[in-house]
Design an enzyme around this catalytic site. Structure first.
Site, PDB file in Angstrom:
ATOM      1  N   PHE A  40       0.837  -1.200   0.000  1.00  0.00           N
ATOM      2  CA  PHE A  40       0.000   0.000   0.000  1.00  0.00           C
ATOM      3  C   PHE A  40       0.866   1.243   0.000  1.00  0.00           C
ATOM      4  O   PHE A  40       1.859   1.318   0.731  1.00  0.00           O
ATOM      5  CB  PHE A  40      -0.832   0.085   1.286  1.00  0.00           C
ATOM      6  N   ASP A  41       0.454   2.258  -0.742  1.00  0.00           N
ATOM      7  CA  ASP A  41       1.003   3.589  -0.565  1.00  0.00           C
ATOM      8  C   ASP A  41       0.331   4.135   0.698  1.00  0.00           C
ATOM      9  O   ASP A  41      -0.685   3.605   1.162  1.00  0.00           O
ATOM     10  CB  ASP A  41       0.653   4.441  -1.799  1.00  0.00           C
ATOM     11  N   GLY A  42       0.879   5.179   1.284  1.00  0.00           N
ATOM     12  CA  GLY A  42       0.323   5.727   2.523  1.00  0.00           C
ATOM     13  C   GLY A  42      -0.699   6.805   2.277  1.00  0.00           C
ATOM     14  O   GLY A  42      -1.912   6.581   2.393  1.00  0.00           O
TER      15      GLY A  42
ATOM     16  N   PHE B 287      -1.201  -0.836  -4.228  1.00  0.00           N
ATOM     17  CA  PHE B 287      -2.174   0.257  -4.332  1.00  0.00           C
ATOM     18  C   PHE B 287      -1.489   1.609  -4.203  1.00  0.00           C
ATOM     19  O   PHE B 287      -0.767   1.847  -3.227  1.00  0.00           O
ATOM     20  CB  PHE B 287      -3.209   0.154  -3.206  1.00  0.00           C
TER      21      PHE B 287
ATOM     22  N   ASP C 256      -2.196   6.094  -5.157  1.00  0.00           N
ATOM     23  CA  ASP C 256      -3.165   7.063  -5.678  1.00  0.00           C
ATOM     24  C   ASP C 256      -2.606   7.855  -6.862  1.00  0.00           C
ATOM     25  O   ASP C 256      -3.345   8.555  -7.533  1.00  0.00           O
ATOM     26  CB  ASP C 256      -3.608   8.042  -4.585  1.00  0.00           C
TER      27      ASP C 256
END
Lengths: 361, 260
Positions: A203-205, A320, A322
């Site tokens: 995951f990105d943060g 993931f 954004d």
């Protein structure tokens, strides 16, 4: 596990649901095959995948775009008995099935499992080829929705979906707007060998696990302001982002393995891959996770370095982020990536504000 | 136009018979005989359904002005009090602009006979007892409920239930399988008159208990009847309330599949 899913029904509808569930359970248990029974939706971690993420439908899609719906459906029907090739979500789905197998071994009557649902806009006639393809690979997908062109959003909620993966950015945006974790999948240019014993999710943060509040500061006021802000607010938890609940669901399943002394061999491993740096802005992220009672197995702070090479080493089944810039970097080096179209990052590309065309009425 | 399989192509060469649908006056008009200022009946549960049937006929004739596979709608009274309201019923129907080909003013004793004499393929009622009686005589009878009232008027939505569970609270147990299968074949043929997009009929399949194999089998069973479903939902135990609210079918059919 039920807190992850909404529960806003009257008691008579609930008792009808319990009856439905009991009937379905009985029907499955009576089957002569030893197929695993799908879990109770309320207790499961439900992942909805579209047909184009589960299978490679590039050629078919081309027919749809160039020759129209009728030709597309006719083509699919003609080739009904030819299994489709795997798509970007296929390795992820196999990894989920693998975790389920291990959970069932440790907890035989358990309903806290992954539940994979096929959620597609396709017509039911195309669905026959999809079912045949699922049979061919022996995937444990026992629930599906073929909406024949209607929006899947209402059905995502009806199936109590925790995560929705699609190739269509529009549908993903609608899902996120409705509070469902969702991401648009991209197929990498090259194929990597992925673990078949452990589900690995990266995951990105900011704007994925966390809200985009800090990202807004970076975009609008620059990095220095961002560092100052994060240090000042180190102890204030960030607000949650669209995929926080999915991480939470993974954590609940992980704890089931820990409870049986399987922490070292846990078949689920989570990664945080963030452009933040450990020294200046990383603390706030870790403290936020702790305040949520969530764990992440590995936190990797890149301090702005490209994510692609690191992800190549991690080899997640899905990553993931954004920002399309990171998604592109990741897919170029073979990582299966999923774009989360949320927050301020959508208005920028490589740090520059994208000119937004006037919205059509 | 979507081409269906070889078998139905051969049958299409013969003139197609109309699909006779009988609806009770109680279903068409508001229960209790509510009246508007002109003393005419107010539209009830089956109103949107009738409008949708009409829409299908309009579109069928648009595709082919010589089309004979149309819905033939009969309004039938099933008890003596309504039987005596014949002029008010016909006036109300005309007032609301509904196209009804025939009226059958029967009572409790003889309505079944009228259904049979009129070769009714589908009997729609809001009365469970009437539906049961219809089924017992081999007429495909479907119970309408308040959900039908909120269905669209621009598209007829038919829901096939692949396993009996979904149907259990609505329909009678003894409906004739053959009547159901031939009605389904007619609906399938009608659906085939239109393309995949923008059709005035939409056919959906739901299986509520079994997994993908049982839904796959149901899809194939429908195909063998000449019915190409547009939508398919395999619930395998997922709560059906929300799904049904999304689907908004005008009516449900489940008798085509073998009962277990």
């Amino acid at each position: 596990m039920s807190e992850i899913k909404p529960n806003d029904k009257g008691s008579s509808e609930e008792s009808a649901e319990e009856q439905d569930w009991a009937a379905a359970k009985a029907a499955f248990d009576n089957l002569k095959s030893n197929k695993p029974r799908p879990p109770k939706p309320k207790n499961a971690v439900t992942i909805a995948v579209s047909s184009r993420t589960l299978f490679n439908m590039k050629a078919e899609r081309k027919i749809f775009e160039e020759e129209g719906l009728e030709k597309y459906v006719a083509f699919q029907q003609e080739h009904e008995n030819e299994p489709l090739k795997p798509g970007p979500a296929f390795p992820f789905v196999k990894a989920l099935m693998n975790v389920n197998t291990q959970l069932r071994e440790l907890y035989p009557d358990n309903e806290e499992l992954f539940d994979i649902v096929l959620m597609t806009n396709n017509h039911a006639q195309v669905g026959v080829r999809l079912i045949n393809s699922i049979n061919h690979y022996d995937l444990t997908i026992e629930r599906f929705c073929m909406t024949g062109g209607k929006s899947p959003i209402g059905y995502l909620k009806a199936y109590l979906t925790n995560l929705y993966l699609s190739k269509s950015a529009d549908k993903v945006i609608q899902a996120i707007d409705e509070g469902i974790a969702a991401a648009t999948m991209f197929t990498p240019d090259t194929e990597q060998e992925l673990s078949d014993t452990q589900l690995r999710v990266a995951f990105d943060g900011d704007a994925v696990l966390f809200s985009d509040e800090s990202e807004i500061i970076v975009k609008q006021h620059g990095l220095d302001s961002f560092f100052e802000h994060e240090k000042a607010f180190e102890n204030k938890p960030l607000a949650q982002g669209p995929l926080k609940c999915f991480l939470e669901a993974l954590g609940k399943l992980q704890r089931k393995f820990y409870a049986k002394n399987e922490r070292l061999n846990c078949p689920i491993r989570t990664f945080l891959v963030t452009a933040r740096s450990a020294a200046s802005s990383g603390a706030r992220v870790l403290k936020t996770l702790r305040s949520w009672g969530l764990e992440i197995d590995e936190a990797l702070f890149l301090a702005g370095a490209p994510k692609g090479p690191l992800l190549q080493k991690i080899r997640p089944h899905i990553f993931f982020d954004d920002q399309m810039f990171h998604i592109e970097g990741a897919t170029e080096l073979g990582t299966i990536s999923a774009h989360v179209p949320y927050g301020i990052g959508q208005k920028y590309h490589k740090g520059k504000l994208i000119e937004q065309p006037k919205k059509k009425e | 136009m979507v081409s269906t399989d070889q078998k139905t192509d051969v049958k299409e060469k013969e003139a197609d018979c109309p699909v006779v649908v009988a609806v009770t006056s109680h279903a068409v008009f508001e229960s209790g005989g509510a009246e508007d200022p002109d003393g005419l009946y107010v539209g009830g549960i089956a109103f949107p359904l009738l409008q949708a049937l009409q829409k299908v006929n309009e579109r069928l004739l648009k595709e082919n002005p010589a089309e004979s596979l149309l819905f033939d709608v009969i309004v039938i009274t099933t008890e003596s009090q309504q039987q005596q309201q014949s002029s008010r019923i016909t006036e109300s129907i005309r007032h609301h602009g509904l196209k009804v080909s025939r009226f059958c003013f029967s009572n409790e004793e003889d309505f079944i006979e009228n259904l049979l004499n009129n070769n009714v393929h589908l009997f729609l009622t809001t009365n469970r007892n009437e539906a049961l009686q219809g089924s017992q005589k081999g007429v495909l009878s479907v119970l309408l409920d308040e959900h039908t009232a909120s269905c669209p008027t621009e598209q007829l939505r038919v829901l096939f239930c692949g396993d009996a569970v979904v149907q259990s609270e609505a329909g009678p147990a003894l409906a004739s399988k053959q009547a159901a299968q031939s009605f389904s074949a007619q609906i399938g043929k009608m659906r085939g008159r239109f393309g995949l997009f923008d059709s005035p009929i939409s056919i959906a399949l739901v299986t509520s208990r079994g997994g993908r194999e049982s839904c796959g089998d149901a899809l194939r069973t429908l195909r063998s009847l000449g019915v190409n479903a547009d939508e398919a939902y395999c619930l395998a135990g997922v709560p059906r309330g929300p799904i049904k609210r999304l689907l908004r079918p005008h009516f449900l059919l489940s008798e085509c599949f073998s009962s277990n």
